[in-house]
Write an enzyme that holds these catalytic residues in place. Sequence first.
Site, PDB file in Angstrom:
ATOM      1  CB  ALA A 139      -5.150  16.154 -44.043  1.00 28.21           C
ATOM      2  N   GLY A 140      -5.930  18.976 -41.763  1.00 26.61           N
ATOM      3  CA  GLY A 140      -6.762  19.288 -40.591  1.00 26.61           C
ATOM      4  C   GLY A 140      -8.072  19.892 -41.077  1.00 26.61           C
ATOM      5  CB  ILE A 189      -8.134  25.236 -41.735  1.00 26.24           C
ATOM      6  CG1 ILE A 189      -8.745  25.796 -40.443  1.00 26.24           C
ATOM      7  CG2 ILE A 189      -7.903  26.354 -42.749  1.00 26.24           C
ATOM      8  CD1 ILE A 189      -7.846  26.749 -39.665  1.00 26.24           C
ATOM      9  CD  GLU A 226      -1.633  15.941 -41.574  1.00 29.58           C
ATOM     10  OE1 GLU A 226      -2.304  16.960 -41.774  1.00 29.58           O
ATOM     11  OE2 GLU A 226      -0.808  15.833 -40.643  1.00 29.58           O
ATOM     12  N   GLY A 265      -1.938  24.263 -38.847  1.00 31.25           N
ATOM     13  CA  GLY A 265      -2.254  24.613 -37.460  1.00 31.25           C
ATOM     14  C   GLY A 265      -2.083  26.086 -37.193  1.00 31.25           C
ATOM     15  CG  ASP A 299      -8.213  30.295 -31.305  1.00 28.09           C
ATOM     16  OD1 ASP A 299      -9.127  29.625 -30.798  1.00 28.09           O
ATOM     17  OD2 ASP A 299      -8.075  30.437 -32.542  1.00 28.09           O
ATOM     18  CG  HIS A 311     -40.934   8.944 -40.189  1.00 23.18           C
ATOM     19  ND1 HIS A 311     -39.784   8.304 -40.599  1.00 23.18           N
ATOM     20  CD2 HIS A 311     -41.862   8.714 -41.163  1.00 23.18           C
ATOM     21  CE1 HIS A 311     -40.009   7.694 -41.759  1.00 23.18           C
ATOM     22  NE2 HIS A 311     -41.262   7.925 -42.120  1.00 23.18           N
TER      23      HIS A 311
HETATM   24  P1  FAD Z   1      -9.659  35.526 -32.795  1.00 19.28           P
HETATM   25  O1  FAD Z   1     -10.918  35.253 -33.486  1.00 19.28           O
HETATM   26  O2  FAD Z   1      -8.400  35.144 -33.482  1.00 19.28           O
HETATM   27  O3  FAD Z   1      -9.663  37.079 -32.480  1.00 19.28           O
HETATM   28  C1  FAD Z   1      -8.580  37.734 -31.922  1.00 19.28           C
HETATM   29  C2  FAD Z   1      -8.624  39.180 -32.324  1.00 19.28           C
HETATM   30  O4  FAD Z   1      -7.657  39.883 -31.570  1.00 19.28           O
HETATM   31  C3  FAD Z   1      -8.291  39.436 -33.772  1.00 19.28           C
HETATM   32  O5  FAD Z   1      -9.204  40.345 -34.321  1.00 19.28           O
HETATM   33  C4  FAD Z   1      -6.895  40.041 -33.733  1.00 19.28           C
HETATM   34  O6  FAD Z   1      -6.669  40.930 -34.800  1.00 19.28           O
HETATM   35  C5  FAD Z   1      -6.961  40.771 -32.419  1.00 19.28           C
HETATM   36  N1  FAD Z   1      -5.662  41.025 -31.780  1.00 19.28           N
HETATM   37  C6  FAD Z   1      -4.632  40.165 -31.607  1.00 19.28           C
HETATM   38  N2  FAD Z   1      -3.655  40.757 -30.889  1.00 19.28           N
HETATM   39  C7  FAD Z   1      -4.093  42.007 -30.601  1.00 19.28           C
HETATM   40  C8  FAD Z   1      -3.550  43.094 -29.886  1.00 19.28           C
HETATM   41  N3  FAD Z   1      -2.377  43.022 -29.265  1.00 19.28           N
HETATM   42  N4  FAD Z   1      -4.273  44.227 -29.808  1.00 19.28           N
HETATM   43  C9  FAD Z   1      -5.488  44.339 -30.409  1.00 19.28           C
HETATM   44  N5  FAD Z   1      -6.051  43.335 -31.095  1.00 19.28           N
HETATM   45  C10 FAD Z   1      -5.363  42.186 -31.185  1.00 19.28           C
HETATM   46  N6  FAD Z   1     -13.953  27.698 -35.262  1.00 19.28           N
HETATM   47  C11 FAD Z   1     -15.187  27.186 -35.079  1.00 19.28           C
HETATM   48  O7  FAD Z   1     -15.603  27.027 -33.923  1.00 19.28           O
HETATM   49  N7  FAD Z   1     -15.972  26.839 -36.147  1.00 19.28           N
HETATM   50  C12 FAD Z   1     -15.547  26.969 -37.430  1.00 19.28           C
HETATM   51  O8  FAD Z   1     -16.267  26.645 -38.360  1.00 19.28           O
HETATM   52  C13 FAD Z   1     -14.259  27.500 -37.653  1.00 19.28           C
HETATM   53  N8  FAD Z   1     -13.796  27.668 -38.905  1.00 19.28           N
HETATM   54  C14 FAD Z   1     -12.573  28.237 -39.085  1.00 19.28           C
HETATM   55  C15 FAD Z   1     -12.130  28.412 -40.398  1.00 19.28           C
HETATM   56  C16 FAD Z   1     -10.899  28.990 -40.629  1.00 19.28           C
HETATM   57  C17 FAD Z   1     -10.429  29.185 -42.049  1.00 19.28           C
HETATM   58  C18 FAD Z   1     -10.108  29.430 -39.535  1.00 19.28           C
HETATM   59  C19 FAD Z   1      -8.787  30.095 -39.759  1.00 19.28           C
HETATM   60  C20 FAD Z   1     -10.532  29.245 -38.228  1.00 19.28           C
HETATM   61  C21 FAD Z   1     -11.766  28.645 -37.999  1.00 19.28           C
HETATM   62  N9  FAD Z   1     -12.241  28.424 -36.702  1.00 19.28           N
HETATM   63  C22 FAD Z   1     -13.474  27.868 -36.515  1.00 19.28           C
HETATM   64  C23 FAD Z   1     -11.446  28.797 -35.509  1.00 19.28           C
HETATM   65  C24 FAD Z   1     -11.957  30.115 -34.939  1.00 19.28           C
HETATM   66  O9  FAD Z   1     -11.841  31.113 -35.916  1.00 19.28           O
HETATM   67  C25 FAD Z   1     -11.155  30.479 -33.697  1.00 19.28           C
HETATM   68  O10 FAD Z   1     -11.175  29.418 -32.779  1.00 19.28           O
HETATM   69  C26 FAD Z   1     -11.748  31.719 -33.043  1.00 19.28           C
HETATM   70  O11 FAD Z   1     -11.767  32.803 -33.927  1.00 19.28           O
HETATM   71  C27 FAD Z   1     -10.957  32.091 -31.780  1.00 19.28           C
HETATM   72  O12 FAD Z   1     -11.525  33.231 -31.218  1.00 19.28           O
HETATM   73  P2  FAD Z   1     -10.662  34.257 -30.355  1.00 19.28           P
HETATM   74  O13 FAD Z   1     -11.616  35.308 -29.932  1.00 19.28           O
HETATM   75  O14 FAD Z   1      -9.901  33.524 -29.342  1.00 19.28           O
HETATM   76  O15 FAD Z   1      -9.586  34.853 -31.363  1.00 19.28           O
END
Ligand code: FAD
Length: 477
Positions: A192-193, A195, A214, A283, A324, A456
């Site tokens: 229940a996070g 997503i 959850e 998660g 992330d 308003h």
């Molecule tokens: P990512 O977006 O995960 O991008 C990493 C990229 O690196 C990917 O394309 C991956 O394929 C690529 N990669 C990985 N390893 C390698 C490698 N060795 N070589 C080449 N490429 C590689 N966050 C919000 O702030 N607002 C929201 O509304 C929100 N909604 C979400 C809904 C869902 C369903 C999900 C799953 C997540 C959501 N998030 C949301 C979280 C958000 O998507 C992440 O926090 C964000 O995408 C992180 O960005 P990032 O650039 O760190 O990594």
Amino acid sequence: MSKQFDVVVIGGGPGGYVAAIRAAQLGFSTACIDEMKNAEGKASLGGTCLNVGCIPSKALLESSENVERLQHKFAAHGITVEGMKFDLATMLARKDKIVSQLTNGIGFLFKKNKVTSLLGRGKLLARNGDKWQIEVRDGATVDTIEATHVILATGSTPRQLPGTAVDNKLVLDNVGALSMPEVPKRLGVIGAGVIGLEMGSVWKRLGAEVTVLEAMPTFLAAADEAVAKEAFKLLTRETGLAIHMGVKIGEVKVGKKDIKVAYTDAEGKAQTATFDKLIVAIGRVPNSKDIAAEAAGLQIDERGFVVVDHDCRTSAPNVWAIGDVVRGPMLAHKASEEGVAVAERIAGQKPHIDFATIPWVIYTNPEVAWVGKTEQQLKAEGVPYKKGQFSNVPLGRALALGENKGFVKMLADARTDRILGVHIIGPFASELIAEAVVAMEFGASSEDIARIVHAHPSLSEAMHEAALGCDGRTLHS
Ligand code: FAD
């Protein structure tokens, strides 16, 4: 000789692609490596967020909310539609179109900023003088490039439920949950996070019977308790999600057509639920495996995060990590801001990110958004505070919208009046929170907000009233 760059970014999500654009703007020769491909086998930049996260989920939340409005909300406006129906295929195609528009847009931004886009899997190899060697592997094609600075932005992937493999047919992660070709009759959601609740809301509005299981005893433990309590009430009563907290998941039996989940409920009773589809949303784990050869000397913590300092420096020289894959909230805007900051640090600038004012949003109905400290945190830290809270119930704009649930709560330091936290549940909370973020970033007091003229009728009047409430002088309650 290998191709050489000043900056190479591994990962093209909101952290990586933004870092690459900013580095190029600052005059660095920059490449961004990403392995994600679209259906045609071409690069699909934007990472989890654009491809299978933030954006497609919001597209489906909007479409499904329109169905909900037509079915249950428009009648109060005197609008009824005979024989209302929706076409899920069109809804999914609209979502896919939005995704490709945005992912293609990043390709355009890369060209405009002269960022080299490399399709494949990147791996940090070893240092050769003052350069890092990076492998780029796309199937059997392997290339090696060199960079002075490397930014790791590899993101995260869904945490797996031990013993239950995701096949994205019956057992789904976010990828499957965003592309079910039919509305399941009985949908189970484990987790229940944010997503789990967003995905559960989409499919419930489209007609599924949704049960959320959850493990944690407290609903939305990171949110302010009053907001979490209101959200639980509204999501169960109004959205119709069946949310069971404090459960212990037992055996998950995946059959040919359904899934049986055995669990112990919060009272300790053994239960079994049968679902047509099961979403696992427990998660996400950082993508830190195999991104660096041992020789790179990158430090990874016990939870798999790349270890960084406050400025996103890793243990390896000139290697940075953002988003992330490092500590902190897994949010797209946090990843992007870290990307910009790292590019500017490489350029010798002194950027600043205030981690204390990062906004959090949950796009359910009603939306939930907050910034800063919760009331329970202030109590635990022994910080003297005062609070102002204003309900949306009597708010003119909220009534006109037909969405007058929820409230705004402001917490301010009892000694200095400085705003310490703002918590919103209600329509457009995702937009309203920006005022609180700006206020906190500028060190505003509740009195500052109380003395600002708010339009308003607007939803922002609840923020104004909450600020007035910190001094016991709300006008409309
Ligand atoms: P990512 O977006 O995960 O991008 C990493 C990229 O690196 C990917 O394309 C991956 O394929 C690529 N990669 C990985 N390893 C390698 C490698 N060795 N070589 C080449 N490429 C590689 N966050 C919000 O702030 N607002 C929201 O509304 C929100 N909604 C979400 C809904 C869902 C369903 C999900 C799953 C997540 C959501 N998030 C949301 C979280 C958000 O998507 C992440 O926090 C964000 O995408 C992180 O960005 P990032 O650039 O760190 O990594």
